[in-house]
Every structure is written in structure tokens, then in C-alpha cells.
Design a protein around this motif. Structure first.
Motif, PDB file in Angstrom:
ATOM      1  N   SER A 101       0.825  -1.210   0.000  1.00  0.00           N
ATOM      2  CA  SER A 101       0.000   0.000   0.000  1.00  0.00           C
ATOM      3  C   SER A 101       0.861   1.263   0.000  1.00  0.00           C
ATOM      4  CB  SER A 101      -0.922  -0.024   1.213  1.00  0.00           C
ATOM      5  OG  SER A 101      -1.700   1.134   1.262  1.00  0.00           O
ATOM      6  N   SER A 160       1.527   6.323  -7.093  1.00  0.00           N
ATOM      7  CA  SER A 160       0.384   7.132  -7.526  1.00  0.00           C
ATOM      8  C   SER A 160       0.607   8.620  -7.276  1.00  0.00           C
ATOM      9  CB  SER A 160      -0.879   6.689  -6.801  1.00  0.00           C
ATOM     10  OG  SER A 160      -1.173   5.354  -7.111  1.00  0.00           O
ATOM     11  N   GLU A 166      -2.319   0.658 -15.842  1.00  0.00           N
ATOM     12  CA  GLU A 166      -2.634  -0.252 -14.750  1.00  0.00           C
ATOM     13  C   GLU A 166      -1.304  -0.589 -14.085  1.00  0.00           C
ATOM     14  OE1 GLU A 166      -3.505  -4.837 -14.843  1.00  0.00           O
ATOM     15  OE2 GLU A 166      -5.265  -3.709 -15.526  1.00  0.00           O
ATOM     16  N   SER A 193      -3.663  -0.893  -9.108  1.00  0.00           N
ATOM     17  CA  SER A 193      -4.362   0.388  -9.172  1.00  0.00           C
ATOM     18  C   SER A 193      -4.106   0.982 -10.551  1.00  0.00           C
ATOM     19  CB  SER A 193      -3.857   1.317  -8.064  1.00  0.00           C
ATOM     20  OG  SER A 193      -4.626   2.506  -8.037  1.00  0.00           O
TER      21      SER A 193
END
Length: 182
Positions: A62, A69, A143, A163
Motif C-alpha cells: 500500500s 500514484s 494499470e 491500481s
């Protein structure tokens, strides 16, 4: 001469305790029950360790996914220009290890040096890798998948998160990609 009452009281005194056979059987039953409990304790301890490893792996994946991101320009996106939909690696630097990127342990104040060393050794067992791809040549987002690897009981384990990152946020594929500056 003994009367019937005295014979009954002697028999009652004799029957008050347990015989040796009864004690041996009771101890055998107790040993079987305790060995089962000890085995269950060992299994539950191993399950707790595996749960901790999976939780740490999920947190690490994560964290890396959030970094990818939030700041895709801090990574090198090895996009294959000849095949836009091909799977490509995403690395922190040009010479990323084949085994995966080393995970930094969290910066926390631990009680003593031994706890710090134990924590470092625990986190050094984890590695992460990231890949990206376009689902189609005209897709608007990449992706991305981050996988965290570790070994447990002699077997390779992994956990992956997927994600997407908008295509416009990915830097152009040239020799300066990933450079933070002078």
C-alpha cells in the motif's frame, strides 16, 4: 467380634482414595489432553506469525502504491514504445535488483538495540517489485501492480495490489526519466 457397622466403616476408609490404576489412567488422559493443547498453541503461534507477515506485506504494498500514484516522476517507467500494451517494470533506479527492491523498515523509537536489530531483520525479509501496462493502446490510464515478496517456512510468498495512474502523469520514456535533478 466385629459387627456389620465396623466392617462397613473399614471398607469406606479403604475406598476413600484412588487406586494406582486410576491414577495412572487419569495421568494418561491428562497427558493426551495437554499434548493436544501444546500442539494447538504451536499452530496458533505460526498462524499469528503468518498473519503479521501478511499485514506487513499489505502495508508495504500500500505504501509503495501510494508513492507510485502520488509521485510517478520519482520512478523509472520502462515503457516499451514498440508495444504499448506490454507489461513493463517500474523501478526506483536504473540498476534495480532482480530480487526486488529492499523495503526500508519504519522509523520508530524502539526500546533497545536488540529490538531495533530484530525489527531491521524482520523488514529485510521483504522485497517489492512494480509493473505497469496499458490495457489497450488508447487507454487513458496505466494499470500498475505492486507485489511484495517474502519467504516463510521455506516457501516464497507474495501479496499484490493493483491500481491505476493517469497516462498524462507518467514522464516521457527518455534517458532523464527518474532523475531528481542535479
Amino acid at each position: 467380634m466385629e459387627c456389620g457397622h465396623q466392617r462397613q466403616s473399614r471398607r469406606a476408609i479403604r475406598n476413600k482414595g484412588f487406586t494406582l490404576v486410576e491414577l495412572i489412567i487419569a495421568l494418561a488422559v491428562l497427558a493426551v489432553a495437554l499434548s493436544g493443547l501444546i500442539a494447538l498453541y504451536g499452530v496458533s503461534l505460526e498462524l499469528a506469525k503468518e498473519a503479521r507477515r501478511k499485514t506487513v506485506a499489505a502495508e508495504l504494498a500500500s505504501t509503495q502504491m501510494a508513492a507510485l500514484s502520488a509521485s510517478p516522476e520519482q520512478f523509472i517507467w520502462h515503457v516499451d514504445d514498440s508495444d504499448a500494451t506490454a507489461l513493463f517494470p517500474i523501478t526506483r533506479d536504473e540498476d534495480a535488483p532482480a530480487a526486488g527492491n529492499i523495503v526500508a523498515s519504519p522509523e520508530v523509537m524502539l526500546v533497545n538495540r536488540n529490538a531495533h536489530v530484530h525489527n531491521e531483520n524482520f523488514y529485510n525479509r521483504f522485497r517489492w517489485k512494480a509493473w505497469g501496462r496499458l490495457s489497450s493502446p488508447d487507454a487513458q490510464a496505466y494499470e500498475i501492480t505492486v507485489a511484495v515478496y517474502w519467504r516463510a517456512r521455506g516457501k516464497q510468498r507474495s501479496l499484490a495490489l493493483t491500481s491505476s495512474v493517469p497516462r498524462y502523469r507518467i514522464p516521457a520514456n527518455d534517458s532523464t526519466v527518474g532523475d531528481a535533478g542535479p
